[in-house]
Design a protein around this motif. Structure first.
Motif, PDB file in Angstrom:
ATOM      1  N   ALA A 146      16.278 -28.980   7.276  1.00 53.30           N
ATOM      2  CA  ALA A 146      16.681 -28.251   8.479  1.00 53.30           C
ATOM      3  C   ALA A 146      17.417 -29.182   9.435  1.00 53.30           C
ATOM      4  N   LEU A 147      18.323 -28.578  10.201  1.00 55.95           N
ATOM      5  CA  LEU A 147      19.033 -29.317  11.245  1.00 55.95           C
ATOM      6  C   LEU A 147      18.157 -29.327  12.500  1.00 55.95           C
ATOM      7  N   LYS A 148      17.743 -30.511  12.921  1.00 55.91           N
ATOM      8  CA  LYS A 148      16.857 -30.643  14.073  1.00 55.91           C
ATOM      9  C   LYS A 148      17.313 -31.825  14.914  1.00 55.91           C
ATOM     10  N   ASP A 149      17.657 -31.550  16.171  1.00 48.96           N
ATOM     11  CA  ASP A 149      18.105 -32.601  17.096  1.00 48.96           C
ATOM     12  C   ASP A 149      19.261 -33.411  16.509  1.00 48.96           C
ATOM     13  N   GLY A 150      20.167 -32.702  15.839  1.00 49.68           N
ATOM     14  CA  GLY A 150      21.343 -33.351  15.285  1.00 49.68           C
ATOM     15  C   GLY A 150      21.123 -34.058  13.967  1.00 49.68           C
ATOM     16  N   GLN A 151      19.908 -34.020  13.447  1.00 52.40           N
ATOM     17  CA  GLN A 151      19.595 -34.684  12.185  1.00 52.40           C
ATOM     18  C   GLN A 151      19.126 -33.657  11.152  1.00 52.40           C
ATOM     19  N   ILE A 152      19.446 -33.895   9.895  1.00 51.68           N
ATOM     20  CA  ILE A 152      18.968 -33.044   8.809  1.00 51.68           C
ATOM     21  C   ILE A 152      17.720 -33.690   8.224  1.00 51.68           C
ATOM     22  N   VAL A 153      16.595 -33.000   8.378  1.00 49.84           N
ATOM     23  CA  VAL A 153      15.298 -33.554   7.997  1.00 49.84           C
ATOM     24  C   VAL A 153      14.501 -32.503   7.223  1.00 49.84           C
ATOM     25  N   PRO A 154      13.488 -32.930   6.450  1.00 53.63           N
ATOM     26  CA  PRO A 154      12.635 -31.945   5.780  1.00 53.63           C
ATOM     27  C   PRO A 154      11.944 -31.043   6.797  1.00 53.63           C
TER      28      PRO A 154
END
Length: 378
Positions: A146-154
């Motif tokens: 998922a895209l979260k705070d500009g980062q793609i993370v699990p």
């Protein structure tokens, strides 16, 4: 709806009664049924880890269920949450998925089927899909990103301790489908109901696999979409995601039909208005026999009439699934006044609905079942 190998004569009689009732009442779906006294048909949704740790637990529950007119048990055969047992662990003798601790010597699915069928109670296998710690741990490439705070993370849920896999990845789909086939091929279940057939918001999945597949189809990286506002690209993205989920249900239905033709199959769904989760029942209605919308009005912050009124969850679901059977999922802790209002509303505004499914997160007691039984004719 039914396997032919269990109590065939009883099943045939039940099936014929259901068809006659459905025909005379104009009920959509050939598996809808109504008791002669007009009582709702009772289904219960049972989490295995909370209720069935041994044979004695099963016998005690089944005696109570039979006494309280329970017709269907929707049994959690693959863990749905990440609490007492990691999601994705199973409660039957599997050669594919990890078996939950404490169940290597106790096949809960086999035991529940035997005891339920002995009491003329049907058992559906409730099989969660993409909320799956076992699959999440199996291969990092399978994880929902998922895209979260500009980062793609699990994506690990709102509390950071849940585990989701990518519904669109072909290897994830192959793994989940193999578990469904294993259950249907080896156990005399009366049906299958799928769960967690969704994402959690617009901003997922953004794994390398999904981004490449989407870019190939539409010419741009979905990570560049503005997920926070309604716009053409977000709608295009969501249409693509919901279409792929629909295709997955189609493939599962084909798997099941090859093994057990006409096995009664359905899906638990969130309110259709929650479009952000990428779950559009209209895109898989042709591949299932029923849908079971989670009508937990209090959880979603609605009033009780949202369950049955012209704009609420049952109306939304009907607009999506046409004449497919709808089995509302209800909570067990509402007030009597709320149940009276909801039952009356369903009878007057949704008279085609005959089965009600009740969910309890923890351990079922005889008193829980007694309260439901006492309301059947309301």
């Amino acid at each position: 709806m039914v396997r032919r190998t269990w109590r065939a004569s009883s099943r045939l009689a039940l099936a014929l009664a259901a068809v006659i009732a459905a025909s005379s009442a104009g009920i959509p779906g050939q598996h809808a049924a109504q008791a002669a006294d007009g009582a709702f048909v009772t289904e219960v949704i049972v989490r295995t880890v909370e209720n069935f740790k041994n044979h004695s637990d099963v016998v005690k529950f089944m005696n109570s269920a039979a006494n309280r007119h329970v017709s269907v048990i929707n049994l959690n055969v693959k863990e749905d949450e990440d609490d007492a047992v990691p999601s994705g662990y199973v409660f039957y003798d599997s050669s594919i998925a990890p078996v939950a601790p404490g169940y290597a010597q106790f096949d809960a699915l086999a035991d529940v089927i035997a005891e339920a069928h002995a009491r003329d109670i049907q058992v559906r296998a409730w099989i969660p899909q993409f909320h799956d710690r076992a699959a999440f741990d199996h291969d990092p490439a399978w994880r929902m990103m998922a895209l979260k705070d500009g980062q793609i993370v699990p994506f690990t849920g709102s509390n950071g301790s849940e585990y989701f896999v990518n519904p669109l990845h072909p290897d994830v789909q192959a793994y989940e489908r193999s578990i469904i086939r294993e259950i249907v091929a080896n156990y005399d279940v009366d049906g299958v109901v799928l769960d967690w057939l969704r994402f959690d918001d617009y901003n997922m999945d953004l794994s390398d696999y999904t981004r490449q597949a989407y870019s190939a189809a539409y010419g741009y990286d979905p990570a560049a979409i503005d997920f926070a506002t309604d716009n053409a690209k977000r709608r295009q993205w969501n249409d693509w995601r919901t279409t792929r989920i629909g295709e997955y249900v189609r493939d599962v239905a084909n798997d099941i039909d090859r093994l057990v033709p006409d096995l009664f199959t359905g899906v638990y769904i969130l309110p259709p208005e929650f479009a952000e989760v990428g779950q559009d029942a209209g895109k898989f209605k042709d591949y299932v026999d029923f849908v079971s919308p989670m009508a937990y009005f209090a959880d979603w912050g609605f009033d009780p009439d949202w369950v049955y009124n012209g704009t609420g969850i049952l109306a939304q679901t009907r607009s999506k699934v046409g004449d497919k059977e709808i089995i509302p999922g209800l909570d067990v802790w509402w007030t009597n006044a709320q149940y009276r209002q909801i039952y009356s509303g369903i009878r007057s505004q949704r008279p085609e609905i005959q089965n009600l499914a009740f969910f309890l997160y923890g351990k079922w007691t005889d008193n829980d079942l007694k309260k439901i039984d006492n309301r059947r004719n309301w």
